[in-house]
Write an enzyme that holds these catalytic residues in place. Structure first.
Site, PDB file in Angstrom:
ATOM      1  N   GLN A  87      -1.120  -5.253   5.916  1.00 11.39           N
ATOM      2  CA  GLN A  87      -1.507  -4.870   7.271  1.00 11.39           C
ATOM      3  C   GLN A  87      -2.604  -5.782   7.800  1.00 11.39           C
ATOM      4  O   GLN A  87      -3.700  -5.835   7.234  1.00 11.39           O
ATOM      5  CB  GLN A  87      -1.986  -3.411   7.280  1.00 11.39           C
ATOM      6  CG  GLN A  87      -2.457  -2.909   8.625  1.00 11.39           C
ATOM      7  CD  GLN A  87      -2.994  -1.487   8.558  1.00 11.39           C
ATOM      8  OE1 GLN A  87      -3.385  -1.013   7.501  1.00 11.39           O
ATOM      9  NE2 GLN A  87      -3.020  -0.799   9.684  1.00 11.39           N
ATOM     10  N   GLY A  88      -2.320  -6.481   8.883  1.00 12.71           N
ATOM     11  CA  GLY A  88      -3.300  -7.372   9.494  1.00 12.71           C
ATOM     12  C   GLY A  88      -3.873  -6.781  10.767  1.00 12.71           C
ATOM     13  O   GLY A  88      -3.484  -7.166  11.883  1.00 12.71           O
ATOM     14  N   TYR A  89      -4.775  -5.825  10.616  1.00 13.21           N
ATOM     15  CA  TYR A  89      -5.420  -5.180  11.761  1.00 13.21           C
ATOM     16  C   TYR A  89      -6.883  -5.608  11.866  1.00 13.21           C
ATOM     17  O   TYR A  89      -7.289  -6.267  12.800  1.00 13.21           O
ATOM     18  CB  TYR A  89      -5.343  -3.651  11.623  1.00 13.21           C
ATOM     19  CG  TYR A  89      -4.116  -2.995  12.217  1.00 13.21           C
ATOM     20  CD1 TYR A  89      -2.888  -3.643  12.285  1.00 13.21           C
ATOM     21  CD2 TYR A  89      -4.176  -1.691  12.700  1.00 13.21           C
ATOM     22  CE1 TYR A  89      -1.771  -3.038  12.819  1.00 13.21           C
ATOM     23  CE2 TYR A  89      -3.058  -1.068  13.247  1.00 13.21           C
ATOM     24  CZ  TYR A  89      -1.855  -1.745  13.307  1.00 13.21           C
ATOM     25  OH  TYR A  89      -0.759  -1.127  13.842  1.00 13.21           O
ATOM     26  N   SER A  90      -7.704  -5.202  10.882  1.00 11.39           N
ATOM     27  CA  SER A  90      -9.160  -5.393  10.966  1.00 11.39           C
ATOM     28  C   SER A  90      -9.545  -6.864  10.944  1.00 11.39           C
ATOM     29  O   SER A  90      -8.904  -7.697  10.301  1.00 11.39           O
ATOM     30  CB  SER A  90      -9.850  -4.672   9.807  1.00 11.39           C
ATOM     31  OG  SER A  90      -9.683  -3.279   9.900  1.00 11.39           O
ATOM     32  N   GLU A 105      -0.457   6.694   9.594  1.00 11.75           N
ATOM     33  CA  GLU A 105      -1.330   6.349   8.474  1.00 11.75           C
ATOM     34  C   GLU A 105      -2.361   7.441   8.233  1.00 11.75           C
ATOM     35  O   GLU A 105      -2.614   7.840   7.088  1.00 11.75           O
ATOM     36  CB  GLU A 105      -2.033   5.019   8.753  1.00 11.75           C
ATOM     37  CG  GLU A 105      -2.964   4.595   7.632  1.00 11.75           C
ATOM     38  CD  GLU A 105      -3.756   3.337   7.952  1.00 11.75           C
ATOM     39  OE1 GLU A 105      -4.516   2.880   7.073  1.00 11.75           O
ATOM     40  OE2 GLU A 105      -3.631   2.816   9.082  1.00 11.75           O
TER      41      GLU A 105
END
Length: 397
Positions: A126-129, A244
């Site tokens: 997951q590339g969010y933060s 999530e």
């Protein structure tokens, strides 16, 4: 909490219990019992077993490969997994990007990605933060510039869990720098083997290589790997985070954690009596159980709501807050129960035969688990942000 199950549900529970007992990988159980760090193949071994059975994605619609279970069966399944102390199926493919793809994706995207998520052929991250965009995710700065049939992506992501193993990642990127923050973001699926991607480890307080920073330098991403419309990625992001946060609650596994505390506290002595007889410690355990029961009822109401056709709403923020706080209290009580046995052992201290954990087996991972648990109230949207969501969406403040 005692629940009334139908004969069909009771039969399903027995089937689930027997299946886990007969099929959970023995090698994986051995590594868990020894407290060894799990590798990619360990996670995939259990995933493949469930995929072959058709049980790896309990919440997916049957048309996309889910088992077609009722909400009660899903609840029973989570209880049985916790009861057997299985490792959790990693959420990034099954629980997070999978639902986004089958909800917002094109038929071609569904056909391309969903079967490989189910089978475990593709490991997702997951590339969010970002370093400057954690709880304030909408301020992200990783940008994607359109170049014909591709985007050119540049930026940095951080706290990317298990990205060192990932085949694919789902990333939030800014495609319109002039729009309001939430309105200029797109949701891209990126091959982690693409030229220009660098994954660098971040070692946690517990000593594990669990999270990473990810650098993207002129990474070319095909436009047909964008989910939903350009600049409408925030819709996908909110949908994913709601799923999530619901999963983060972890009620079934917390119930097992409370039983572990009791077992330890019956063994550890406080003077001439078991620690569990200490009225102050006993009160902490009782308060924890009461809060966990209340959380379980809330989770059941959420499951019932989903069964009626509604997705998780703002109540997922409540589940996330209370669920993670309870998880942290469990690790705190375990560390308190083992006392000084929790202090001397840290992963990697000494080498080979020189590394000798001190005290009973249940104490060896108490400190690293406690340290690692500090993150639960931060990831998935920090608990402070979740309280703001509840204030706005539930209380109307």
């Amino acid at each position: 909490m005692d629940l009334e199950f139908s004969p069909e549900d009771l039969a399903f529970r027995e089937e689930a219990r027997a299946f886990i007992a007969e099929n959970y990988p023995a090698k994986l159980r051995g590594k868990q019992d020894e407290g060894e760090e799990l590798e990619k193949e360990d996670y995939l071994s259990w995933h493949r077993v469930l995929a072959k059975k058709g049980w790896v994605a309990p919440a997916w619609p049957k048309e996309y490969g889910g088992p077609g279970w009722t909400s009660t069966q899903r609840f029973i399944w989570s209880e049985e997994l916790a009861r057997a102390d299985t490792i959790p199926i990693l959420p990034f493919g099954i629980n997070m990007v999978g639902p986004v793809i089958y909800t917002f994706g094109t038929p071609e995207q569904k056909a391309r990605f969903l079967p490989r998520i189910l089978s475990g052929e593709d490991w997702w991250c997951q590339g969010y933060s970002e370093p400057g965009a954690g709880s304030d995710l909408a301020s992200l700065r990783t940008k994607a510039v359109r170049d014909g049939d591709h985007y050119i992506v540049n930026g940095q992501k951080t706290w990317t869990t298990l990205a060192q193993h990932a085949d694919w990642g789902f990333f939030l990127v800014r495609t319109d720098p002039d729009a309001k923050p939430q309105e200029g973001i797109s949701f891209l699926l990126i091959d982690m083997k693409s030229p220009g991607i660098t994954v660098r480890p971040i070692i946690t307080l517990g000593g594990e290589h669990e999270v990473n920073e990810v650098w993207l330098e002129d990474v070319r991403v095909a436009v047909d790997q964008r989910i939903y419309e350009e600049n409408k990625g925030w819709t996908c992001a909110k949908f994913l985070l709601a799923h999530e946060r619901t999963g983060i609650a972890g009620v079934a596994r917390s119930k097992r954690g409370v039983e572990k505390i009791k077992k330890i506290a019956r063994t550890e002595m406080d003077g001439d009596k078991p620690l569990l007889a200490n009225p102050f410690f006993k009160r902490k355990v009782a308060e924890l159980e009461i809060d966990l029961t209340a959380l379980e009822y809330t989770e059941l109401r959420t499951i019932a709501s989903e069964a009626s056709g509604r997705g998780p709403g703002p109540e997922s923020s409540l589940l996330k807050i209370k669920g993670t706080e309870i998880q942290q209290r469990i690790t705190e009580l375990v560390l308190e129960a083992v006392g000084y046995y929790g202090a001397p052992y840290f992963r990697g201290f000494g080498e080979g035969d020189n590394e000798h954990p001190i005290g009973p087996d249940y104490a060896h991972r108490a400190a690293p688990t406690y340290f690692n648990g500090r993150k639960t109230s931060i990831y998935g949207g920090s608990n402070e942000i979740q309280r703001n969501i509840i204030a706005k969406m539930v209380l109307g403040l």
